[in-house]
Motif scaffolding. Structure first.
Motif, PDB file in Angstrom:
ATOM      1  N   VAL A  47     -16.291  19.752  27.033  1.00  0.00           N
ATOM      2  CA  VAL A  47     -16.532  19.909  28.307  1.00  0.00           C
ATOM      3  C   VAL A  47     -15.165  19.885  29.209  1.00  0.00           C
ATOM      4  CG1 VAL A  47     -17.279  18.580  30.524  1.00  0.00           C
ATOM      5  CG2 VAL A  47     -18.536  18.305  28.179  1.00  0.00           C
ATOM      6  N   ILE A  48     -15.120  20.857  29.973  1.00  0.00           N
ATOM      7  CA  ILE A  48     -13.972  21.170  30.732  1.00  0.00           C
ATOM      8  C   ILE A  48     -14.171  20.577  31.949  1.00  0.00           C
ATOM      9  CG2 ILE A  48     -12.527  22.893  31.890  1.00  0.00           C
ATOM     10  CD1 ILE A  48     -12.154  23.166  29.054  1.00  0.00           C
ATOM     11  N   ALA A  49     -13.145  19.821  32.508  1.00  0.00           N
ATOM     12  CA  ALA A  49     -13.121  19.211  33.845  1.00  0.00           C
ATOM     13  C   ALA A  49     -11.939  19.775  34.874  1.00  0.00           C
ATOM     14  CB  ALA A  49     -12.724  17.528  33.623  1.00  0.00           C
ATOM     15  N   GLN A  50     -11.108  20.293  34.255  1.00  0.00           N
ATOM     16  CA  GLN A  50      -9.904  21.285  34.991  1.00  0.00           C
ATOM     17  C   GLN A  50      -9.501  22.402  34.123  1.00  0.00           C
ATOM     18  OE1 GLN A  50      -7.502  19.032  38.039  1.00  0.00           O
ATOM     19  NE2 GLN A  50      -6.083  19.577  36.606  1.00  0.00           N
ATOM     20  N   GLY A  51      -9.280  23.419  34.801  1.00  0.00           N
ATOM     21  CA  GLY A  51      -8.688  24.322  33.932  1.00  0.00           C
ATOM     22  C   GLY A  51      -9.791  25.520  33.601  1.00  0.00           C
ATOM     23  N   ALA A  52      -9.341  26.237  32.375  1.00  0.00           N
ATOM     24  CA  ALA A  52     -10.621  27.253  31.997  1.00  0.00           C
ATOM     25  C   ALA A  52      -9.904  27.475  30.538  1.00  0.00           C
ATOM     26  CB  ALA A  52     -10.811  28.497  32.772  1.00  0.00           C
ATOM     27  N   LYS A  53     -10.898  27.931  29.616  1.00  0.00           N
ATOM     28  CA  LYS A  53     -10.784  28.394  28.247  1.00  0.00           C
ATOM     29  C   LYS A  53     -11.488  29.481  27.837  1.00  0.00           C
ATOM     30  CE  LYS A  53      -9.884  26.192  23.590  1.00  0.00           C
ATOM     31  NZ  LYS A  53     -10.166  24.895  22.911  1.00  0.00           N
ATOM     32  N   ARG A  54     -10.955  30.158  26.964  1.00  0.00           N
ATOM     33  CA  ARG A  54     -11.952  31.203  26.443  1.00  0.00           C
ATOM     34  C   ARG A  54     -11.815  31.219  24.956  1.00  0.00           C
ATOM     35  NH1 ARG A  54      -8.509  35.543  28.107  1.00  0.00           N
ATOM     36  NH2 ARG A  54      -9.814  35.817  29.896  1.00  0.00           N
ATOM     37  N   TYR A  64     -15.471  29.460  29.616  1.00  0.00           N
ATOM     38  CA  TYR A  64     -15.896  28.425  30.462  1.00  0.00           C
ATOM     39  C   TYR A  64     -14.877  27.805  31.017  1.00  0.00           C
ATOM     40  CZ  TYR A  64     -14.749  25.673  26.219  1.00  0.00           C
ATOM     41  OH  TYR A  64     -14.184  25.013  24.977  1.00  0.00           O
ATOM     42  N   GLY A  65     -15.315  26.860  32.175  1.00  0.00           N
ATOM     43  CA  GLY A  65     -14.272  26.346  33.193  1.00  0.00           C
ATOM     44  C   GLY A  65     -14.712  24.990  33.500  1.00  0.00           C
ATOM     45  N   ALA A  66     -14.213  24.513  34.581  1.00  0.00           N
ATOM     46  CA  ALA A  66     -14.573  23.302  35.111  1.00  0.00           C
ATOM     47  C   ALA A  66     -15.980  23.203  35.473  1.00  0.00           C
ATOM     48  CB  ALA A  66     -13.968  22.834  36.355  1.00  0.00           C
ATOM     49  N   GLY A  67     -16.619  21.983  34.786  1.00  0.00           N
ATOM     50  CA  GLY A  67     -17.892  21.661  35.289  1.00  0.00           C
ATOM     51  C   GLY A  67     -18.951  22.258  34.070  1.00  0.00           C
ATOM     52  N   GLN A  68     -18.407  23.140  33.090  1.00  0.00           N
ATOM     53  CA  GLN A  68     -19.072  23.748  31.987  1.00  0.00           C
ATOM     54  C   GLN A  68     -18.811  23.310  30.874  1.00  0.00           C
ATOM     55  OE1 GLN A  68     -17.902  27.763  32.867  1.00  0.00           O
ATOM     56  NE2 GLN A  68     -20.025  28.235  33.626  1.00  0.00           N
ATOM     57  N   PRO A  90      -2.670  20.478  35.139  1.00  0.00           N
ATOM     58  CA  PRO A  90      -3.101  20.832  33.618  1.00  0.00           C
ATOM     59  C   PRO A  90      -4.711  21.255  33.417  1.00  0.00           C
ATOM     60  CG  PRO A  90      -2.786  18.459  34.022  1.00  0.00           C
ATOM     61  CD  PRO A  90      -2.641  19.008  35.536  1.00  0.00           C
ATOM     62  N   ALA A  91      -4.897  22.089  32.348  1.00  0.00           N
ATOM     63  CA  ALA A  91      -6.256  21.963  31.732  1.00  0.00           C
ATOM     64  C   ALA A  91      -6.697  20.565  31.015  1.00  0.00           C
ATOM     65  CB  ALA A  91      -6.416  23.030  30.809  1.00  0.00           C
ATOM     66  N   ALA A 127     -22.594  28.304  22.021  1.00  0.00           N
ATOM     67  CA  ALA A 127     -23.206  28.335  23.451  1.00  0.00           C
ATOM     68  C   ALA A 127     -22.561  27.797  24.370  1.00  0.00           C
ATOM     69  CB  ALA A 127     -24.574  28.220  23.290  1.00  0.00           C
ATOM     70  N   VAL A 128     -22.769  28.176  25.831  1.00  0.00           N
ATOM     71  CA  VAL A 128     -22.036  27.762  26.952  1.00  0.00           C
ATOM     72  C   VAL A 128     -23.084  27.616  27.949  1.00  0.00           C
ATOM     73  CG1 VAL A 128     -20.222  28.394  28.734  1.00  0.00           C
ATOM     74  CG2 VAL A 128     -19.521  28.553  26.528  1.00  0.00           C
ATOM     75  N   SER A 129     -22.967  26.659  28.704  1.00  0.00           N
ATOM     76  CA  SER A 129     -23.762  26.255  29.963  1.00  0.00           C
ATOM     77  C   SER A 129     -22.974  25.570  30.958  1.00  0.00           C
ATOM     78  CB  SER A 129     -25.136  25.513  29.430  1.00  0.00           C
ATOM     79  OG  SER A 129     -26.096  26.129  28.968  1.00  0.00           O
ATOM     80  N   ASP A 130     -23.587  25.348  32.161  1.00  0.00           N
ATOM     81  CA  ASP A 130     -23.260  24.571  33.264  1.00  0.00           C
ATOM     82  C   ASP A 130     -23.727  23.000  33.018  1.00  0.00           C
ATOM     83  OD1 ASP A 130     -22.119  26.669  34.858  1.00  0.00           O
ATOM     84  OD2 ASP A 130     -24.153  26.873  35.915  1.00  0.00           O
ATOM     85  N   ALA A 131     -22.723  22.156  33.104  1.00  0.00           N
ATOM     86  CA  ALA A 131     -23.102  20.716  32.584  1.00  0.00           C
ATOM     87  C   ALA A 131     -23.942  20.162  33.958  1.00  0.00           C
ATOM     88  CB  ALA A 131     -21.688  19.969  32.411  1.00  0.00           C
ATOM     89  N   PRO A 132     -24.911  19.484  33.376  1.00  0.00           N
ATOM     90  CA  PRO A 132     -25.687  19.002  34.561  1.00  0.00           C
ATOM     91  C   PRO A 132     -25.267  17.559  34.766  1.00  0.00           C
ATOM     92  CG  PRO A 132     -26.881  18.892  32.382  1.00  0.00           C
ATOM     93  CD  PRO A 132     -25.674  19.823  32.206  1.00  0.00           C
TER      94      PRO A 132
END
Length: 297
Positions: A47-54, A64-68, A90-91, A127-132
């Motif tokens: 889970v990413i809380a801040q920043g983004a990753k590929r 995917y990025g913050a909240g995903q 920071p990420a 797989a990637v999704s928005d985190a509920p």
């Protein structure tokens, strides 16, 4: 609201080695964008809380990025990098190792109709999704236990089960559920993946690995491609090159020997494929690895 507290908890408890006091829970903190680096994905929730990753898997790219969140249900050779990170922002990421036995136990305890009906075909291994909100809430409550050592031993396993249940019943539940099904297409592919990883330096026939996995050749090839985004031979090549790079970090002067150890009888082919994968021939890359104290970027 969940993301704000998640960022605070991750920033407070981040360690240089990414470990935490809760088994199977990792916290990543990265202060600047990093170059793409090869690794194995593990079977994990991230889970990413801040920043983004590929993350790249074969010809598929997952951003995917913050909240995903990202789930990986098979240990696959990937190339990843944090793309948004800075010292003042920071990420920050949360990771949880996914255990097939824990998934299987929850599936056995679930009542009829408690889980979504399975879709057709074998899902991708990543797989990637928005985190509920319910998933983020459970992750936050698990991380709060890092500040509550007297409650941790009893409550952490319970919250981990809740997180797993949110995944199993969530948007990417098909990917996670197959992790716990002994006869799923994904579990057959995972068996093949383990065999190739353990015997990566040996030549093999796809027919033999298909038989080992309990599938026909056509079904095996189709399912393997669906899960890993690669053919079995391409997958073996990825493992060989990643292992070669790790070996070169400690044996930078033995390029030919390293190539042979990972299964390349032809030094020219090894050099050509290594350069295509990592952007530099083995000798030059080995020198760079040595200049960074033998640690991969």
């Amino acid at each position: 609201m969940h993301l704000d507290e998640l960022r605070t908890l991750l920033a407070r408890h981040a360690r240089p080695d990414w470990t935490t006091a809760i088994d199977g829970v990792l916290i990543s903190r990265v202060d600047r964008p990093d170059p793409p680096a090869p690794s194995m994905s593990g079977t994990v929730l991230a889970v990413i809380a801040q920043g983004a990753k590929r993350l790249a898997l074969g010809d598929r790219v997952y951003a995917y990025g913050a909240g995903q969140y990202l789930v990986a249900s098979v240990d696959l050779p990937v190339t990843g990098q944090f793309t948004q990170a800075a010292p003042d922002q920071p990420a920050l990421g949360f990771g949880l190792t996914l255990e097939p036995s824990a998934v299987a136990e929850l599936l056995l305890q679930a009542g009829p109709g408690d889980t979504p009906r399975p879709a057709g075909g074998t899902p991708s291994g990543i797989a990637v999704s928005d985190a509920p909100p319910a998933l983020l809430d459970a992750v936050v409550r698990l991380l709060r236990l890092l500040d509550e050592p007297s409650d941790r031993a009893v409550l952490a396993p319970l919250v981990k089960r809740e997180i797993l249940w949110r995944l199993i019943t969530g948007e990417q539940g098909a990917t996670v559920r197959q992790l716990g099904l002994a006869d799923s297409g994904l579990s057959h592919v995972a068996r093949a993946v383990r065999w190739i990883r353990e015997h990566y330096a040996e030549p093999f026939r796809v027919e033999d690995v298909a038989r080992l996995s309990g599938m026909s050749v056509s079904a095996f090839y189709r399912n393997f491609q669906a899960v890993t985004a690669m053919s079995p031979i391409q997958f073996q090549k990825q493992i060989r090159l990643q292992e070669a790079r790790l070996l070169l970090a400690t044996h930078p002067g033995d390029v030919t020997g390293v190539g042979h150890r990972v299964g390349y009888d032809n030094p020219s082919q090894f050099s050509r494929e290594y350069r295509r994968q990592f952007g530099a021939p083995p000798s030059r890359d080995a020198a760079r690895l040595r200049s960074t104290a033998g640690v991969l970027p």
